[in-house]
Design a protein around this motif. Structure first.
Motif, PDB file in Angstrom:
ATOM      1  N   ASN A  10       0.815  -1.206   0.000  1.00 39.81           N
ATOM      2  CA  ASN A  10       0.000   0.000   0.000  1.00 39.81           C
ATOM      3  C   ASN A  10       0.854   1.263   0.000  1.00 39.81           C
ATOM      4  O   ASN A  10       0.435   2.307  -0.503  1.00 39.81           O
ATOM      5  N   ASN A  11       2.037   1.193   0.577  1.00 38.17           N
ATOM      6  CA  ASN A  11       2.931   2.356   0.583  1.00 38.17           C
ATOM      7  C   ASN A  11       3.884   2.352  -0.605  1.00 38.17           C
ATOM      8  O   ASN A  11       4.908   3.030  -0.612  1.00 38.17           O
ATOM      9  N   GLY A  12       3.534   1.557  -1.622  1.00 40.12           N
ATOM     10  CA  GLY A  12       4.349   1.486  -2.833  1.00 40.12           C
ATOM     11  C   GLY A  12       5.332   0.335  -2.805  1.00 40.12           C
ATOM     12  O   GLY A  12       5.710  -0.155  -1.736  1.00 40.12           O
ATOM     13  N   ASN A  13       5.714  -0.118  -3.970  1.00 40.60           N
ATOM     14  CA  ASN A  13       6.730  -1.170  -4.044  1.00 40.60           C
ATOM     15  C   ASN A  13       8.071  -0.616  -3.567  1.00 40.60           C
ATOM     16  O   ASN A  13       8.365   0.562  -3.785  1.00 40.60           O
ATOM     17  N   PRO A  14       8.882  -1.465  -2.937  1.00 43.65           N
ATOM     18  CA  PRO A  14      10.212  -0.992  -2.539  1.00 43.65           C
ATOM     19  C   PRO A  14      11.015  -0.553  -3.755  1.00 43.65           C
ATOM     20  O   PRO A  14      11.021  -1.226  -4.787  1.00 43.65           O
ATOM     21  N   ALA A  15      11.665   0.586  -3.638  1.00 47.70           N
ATOM     22  CA  ALA A  15      12.495   1.120  -4.722  1.00 47.70           C
ATOM     23  C   ALA A  15      13.924   1.268  -4.222  1.00 47.70           C
ATOM     24  O   ALA A  15      14.155   1.446  -3.018  1.00 47.70           O
ATOM     25  N   PRO A  16      14.903   1.200  -5.097  1.00 49.67           N
ATOM     26  CA  PRO A  16      16.301   1.341  -4.670  1.00 49.67           C
ATOM     27  C   PRO A  16      16.532   2.689  -3.999  1.00 49.67           C
ATOM     28  O   PRO A  16      15.944   3.705  -4.393  1.00 49.67           O
ATOM     29  N   ILE A  17      17.376   2.701  -2.983  1.00 49.87           N
ATOM     30  CA  ILE A  17      17.631   3.939  -2.246  1.00 49.87           C
ATOM     31  C   ILE A  17      18.805   4.717  -2.831  1.00 49.87           C
ATOM     32  O   ILE A  17      19.061   5.847  -2.423  1.00 49.87           O
TER      33      ILE A  17
ATOM     34  N   TRP B 284      27.350  -0.943  -5.137  1.00 48.23           N
ATOM     35  CA  TRP B 284      26.885  -1.902  -4.140  1.00 48.23           C
ATOM     36  C   TRP B 284      26.850  -3.314  -4.724  1.00 48.23           C
ATOM     37  O   TRP B 284      27.058  -4.295  -4.013  1.00 48.23           O
ATOM     38  N   GLY B 285      26.562  -3.405  -6.022  1.00 45.72           N
ATOM     39  CA  GLY B 285      26.618  -4.706  -6.678  1.00 45.72           C
ATOM     40  C   GLY B 285      28.024  -5.291  -6.599  1.00 45.72           C
ATOM     41  O   GLY B 285      28.203  -6.493  -6.354  1.00 45.72           O
ATOM     42  N   LYS B 286      29.020  -4.431  -6.780  1.00 45.12           N
ATOM     43  CA  LYS B 286      30.417  -4.870  -6.675  1.00 45.12           C
ATOM     44  C   LYS B 286      30.718  -5.386  -5.268  1.00 45.12           C
ATOM     45  O   LYS B 286      31.348  -6.440  -5.092  1.00 45.12           O
ATOM     46  N   GLU B 287      30.232  -4.689  -4.269  1.00 47.28           N
ATOM     47  CA  GLU B 287      30.437  -5.127  -2.879  1.00 47.28           C
ATOM     48  C   GLU B 287      29.724  -6.454  -2.617  1.00 47.28           C
ATOM     49  O   GLU B 287      30.268  -7.344  -1.954  1.00 47.28           O
ATOM     50  N   MET B 288      28.516  -6.577  -3.136  1.00 50.95           N
ATOM     51  CA  MET B 288      27.730  -7.792  -2.926  1.00 50.95           C
ATOM     52  C   MET B 288      28.436  -9.000  -3.531  1.00 50.95           C
ATOM     53  O   MET B 288      28.599 -10.035  -2.866  1.00 50.95           O
TER      54      MET B 288
ATOM     55  N   GLU C 259      19.465  -5.425   1.798  1.00 46.85           N
ATOM     56  CA  GLU C 259      19.551  -4.216   2.632  1.00 46.85           C
ATOM     57  C   GLU C 259      20.425  -3.156   1.974  1.00 46.85           C
ATOM     58  O   GLU C 259      20.189  -1.956   2.145  1.00 46.85           O
ATOM     59  N   LYS C 260      21.432  -3.592   1.228  1.00 44.96           N
ATOM     60  CA  LYS C 260      22.307  -2.638   0.525  1.00 44.96           C
ATOM     61  C   LYS C 260      21.496  -1.731  -0.408  1.00 44.96           C
ATOM     62  O   LYS C 260      21.784  -0.540  -0.553  1.00 44.96           O
TER      63      LYS C 260
ATOM     64  N   ARG D 210      13.469  -1.495   3.711  1.00 44.91           N
ATOM     65  CA  ARG D 210      12.410  -2.177   2.947  1.00 44.91           C
ATOM     66  C   ARG D 210      12.938  -3.445   2.254  1.00 44.91           C
ATOM     67  O   ARG D 210      12.291  -3.974   1.351  1.00 44.91           O
ATOM     68  N   ALA D 211      14.082  -3.922   2.708  1.00 48.19           N
ATOM     69  CA  ALA D 211      14.671  -5.114   2.096  1.00 48.19           C
ATOM     70  C   ALA D 211      13.757  -6.324   2.234  1.00 48.19           C
ATOM     71  O   ALA D 211      13.601  -7.107   1.290  1.00 48.19           O
ATOM     72  N   GLU D 212      13.136  -6.483   3.404  1.00 45.95           N
ATOM     73  CA  GLU D 212      12.265  -7.644   3.593  1.00 45.95           C
ATOM     74  C   GLU D 212      11.025  -7.539   2.703  1.00 45.95           C
ATOM     75  O   GLU D 212      10.545  -8.552   2.179  1.00 45.95           O
ATOM     76  N   ASP D 213      10.524  -6.306   2.510  1.00 52.19           N
ATOM     77  CA  ASP D 213       9.410  -6.112   1.569  1.00 52.19           C
ATOM     78  C   ASP D 213       9.834  -6.558   0.168  1.00 52.19           C
ATOM     79  O   ASP D 213       9.054  -7.194  -0.554  1.00 52.19           O
TER      80      ASP D 213
END
Length: 557
Positions: A274-281, A290-294, A399-400, A405-408
């Motif tokens: 309801n509060n919108g789909n999670p979007a990248p921060i 962050w992809g490189k770190e992951m 979480e990165k 909203r990572a769990e969402d």
């Protein structure tokens, strides 16, 4: 070498033809299997050289379909690629008929020889004019879609850039965005119908020239379906209708409750919260960082892979005008380098690029130095396991990208994977209907789509939308136009990826080792034996879908 610095030179197909003829002559005069394989390595070099230049052109043309130079180069390859495919086939036929075939099969593999047999069933010189016409139709379709100019809130957007509004948390905004998208397709519906009608008739003509009743069998050959047929695919779809559609319906009901709605409409179909789909921060640059770190943390193999991609700038992911819609991973053989093409648009799909397309690219990197290049030539139902499973293996790092909203995101990702399978099967069955009945009118095709909607997506409500409610939704799906019969591969692969989701919940390390083994196997094995070797059930196996539903229901629902 950074991609921007890689030189491009148009392939002279007459020179390539002479080189192939010389290789064919050498192969016919060879006195042993060992000698033939040494000649075959020269063929690898020739093919790699051609494919590298074609791929550079494809990437640069995709990046700006309005670039006149690469548009002309793309037109050139639309005409020449069928000739190149025919030359490769003439060469491969010599291997197939070789007196030293047992040695070559041992060296190159039975899968490769089965694929050559399929290619012989899929192509001959008579088809080249029709294939050239088909390529031109694909380019026309891509250009039409890439050139979309949709006015929204004072901005001129293409379809990729409109996407963030299609999933806006404000229902009125996304309803208006979907209305604008519908308006674009309605405006161009006649043109899209004409393109597709020509494609269907063209592909049917190709099939009949090859002695087939319809394009389905030819399409399967072209997809290198080397170990299963349309009856097995139908059995899989029937399993999905019986046990997976009810699970997807349950997921849609959970979405409705989460959104606080009395009923779901088509403009709610991609919404989960309801509060919108999670979007990248983060910014696109931060997402790559962050992809490189992951990937540095995930494993030594993924660390090496992503550093190579990052340092050589093997990404084109920023959304912009005149850029081809969608995303893909491709490979530059001469540089042993994967390349990722996408359209960042500020939604969770930006992160999907760093997981899905990197799953493809990682497998390409793992297999990039195989001496036997046929071992890199994976079929699509296997290739998509690499990408879709990587999405799940990287879930623990969200979480990165999404903060609190990572769990969402994880919940949305699993739900989306589940509800995709019925949609993907619907796309596949639609194509079977169309190509088994090539004289259908555009209105009959749209009616067939609406019937399938009632079977695979009974929740779908298009209200009174003047385009989508009349069965036009499929015209959004570029695979239907450009890659016939590809889409079921996503469904088969998602079935395997969900098995990995279940496995990693029980033992993440063991699941990763299985995945890494699958990547390394590449194209050495046929589909079902390969799945068996890494501990996955075949989607064609009776009970496979039922078992997945039971496991997911037990853990998540």
């Amino acid at each position: 070498m950074k991609f921007k610095d890689i030189p491009y030179k148009r392939v002279d197909m007459e020179e390539v033809k002479l080189s192939f003829f010389e290789l064919i002559k050498e192969q016919k005069e060879a006195k042993s299997g060992e000698e033939q394989f040494e000649i075959h390595k020269k063929a690898y070099g020739l093919i790699d050289k051609v494919l590298t230049q074609m791929t550079i052109c494809e990437i640069r043309h995709s990046g700006n379909t309005a670039d006149e130079f690469y548009e002309k180069e793309n037109d050139y390859y639309d005409e020449k690629k069928p000739e190149f495919d025919d030359l490769k086939l003439q060469y491969s036929k010599v291997l197939l008929e070789s007196p030293y075939r047992p040695y070559l099969e041992e060296k190159i593999g039975k899968v490769a020889f089965k694929n050559i047999e399929l290619q012989l069933k899929a192509l001959n010189e008579e088809l080249i004019p029709l294939m050239q016409e088909d390529n031109n139709l694909k380019s026309t379709y891509h250009k039409l879609i890439a050139g979309a100019k949709i006015d929204f809130n004072g901005e001129e957007l293409n379809i990729s850039l409109l996407r963030k509004y299609l999933t806006d948390s404000d229902r009125n905004v996304r309803k208006e965005a979907w209305s604008k998208l519908s308006g674009f397709f309605a405006e161009h519906s006649k043109e899209l119908d004409d393109i597709y009608d020509k494609m269907v008739k063209n592909r049917t003509a190709q099939a009949r020239k090859m002695g087939y009743k319809d394009f389905v069998e030819l399409g399967y050959c072209r997809m290198n379906r080397n170990s299963y047929d349309r009856d097995m695919v139908k059995n899989f779809r029937d399993q999905v209708k019986k046990v997976f559609v009810p699970l997807a319906t349950k997921v849609h009901e959970q979405r409705r409750e989460a959104l606080g709605l009395d009923s779901l409409k088509y403009y709610d179909n991609e919404m989960f919260f309801n509060n919108g789909n999670p979007a990248p921060i983060g910014t696109p640059e931060e997402i790559l960082k962050w992809g490189k770190e992951m990937y540095s943390d995930l494993s030594l193999e993924t660390k090496e892979f992503f550093e190579f991609m990052y340092e050589n700038e093997l990404f084109d992911v920023m959304g912009r005008k005149n850029k081809q819609a969608g995303g893909y991973m491709t490979f530059l053989p001469d540089y042993r380098a994967p390349f990722i093409f996408a359209n960042f648009n500020g939604t969770s799909s930006d992160v999907d690029v760093i997981t899905h397309e990197c799953g493809h690219a990682f497998q390409g990197y793992v297999a990039r130095n195989y001496e036997v290049e046929e071992h890199r030539d994976i079929t699509m139902e296997t290739a998509e396991i690499h990408s879709m499973s990587m999405e799940f293996f990287t879930d623990r790092y969200m979480e990165k990208f999404f903060g609190d909203r990572a769990e969402d995101y994880r919940k949305m990702h699993l739900a989306d994977a589940i509800i995709f399978i019925p949609y993907g099967c619907m796309v596949d069955e639609f194509q079977h209907i169309v190509y088994e009945n090539p004289d259908m009118t555009p209105d009959e095709r749209k009616a067939a789509w609406m019937k399938l909607e009632s079977e695979y997506r009974p929740h779908m409500d298009y209200e009174n939308d003047p385009f989508f409610s009349k069965g036009g939704f499929w015209q959004r799906q570029q695979h239907i136009y450009v890659d016939p019969f590809y889409y079921i591969d996503y469904c088969l692969a998602q079935t395997c990826a969900l098995q990995y989701r279940i496995k990693m919940d029980k033992d993440y390390g063991k699941a990763w080792e299985s995945y890494l083994e699958l990547c390394r196997l590449s194209a050495r094995e046929f589909y079902e034996p390969m799945l068996n070797k890494v501990g996955l059930d075949s989607p064609f196996q009776d009970g496979c879908m039922k078992n997945i539903v039971e496991e997911l229901t037990k853990t998540y629902f």
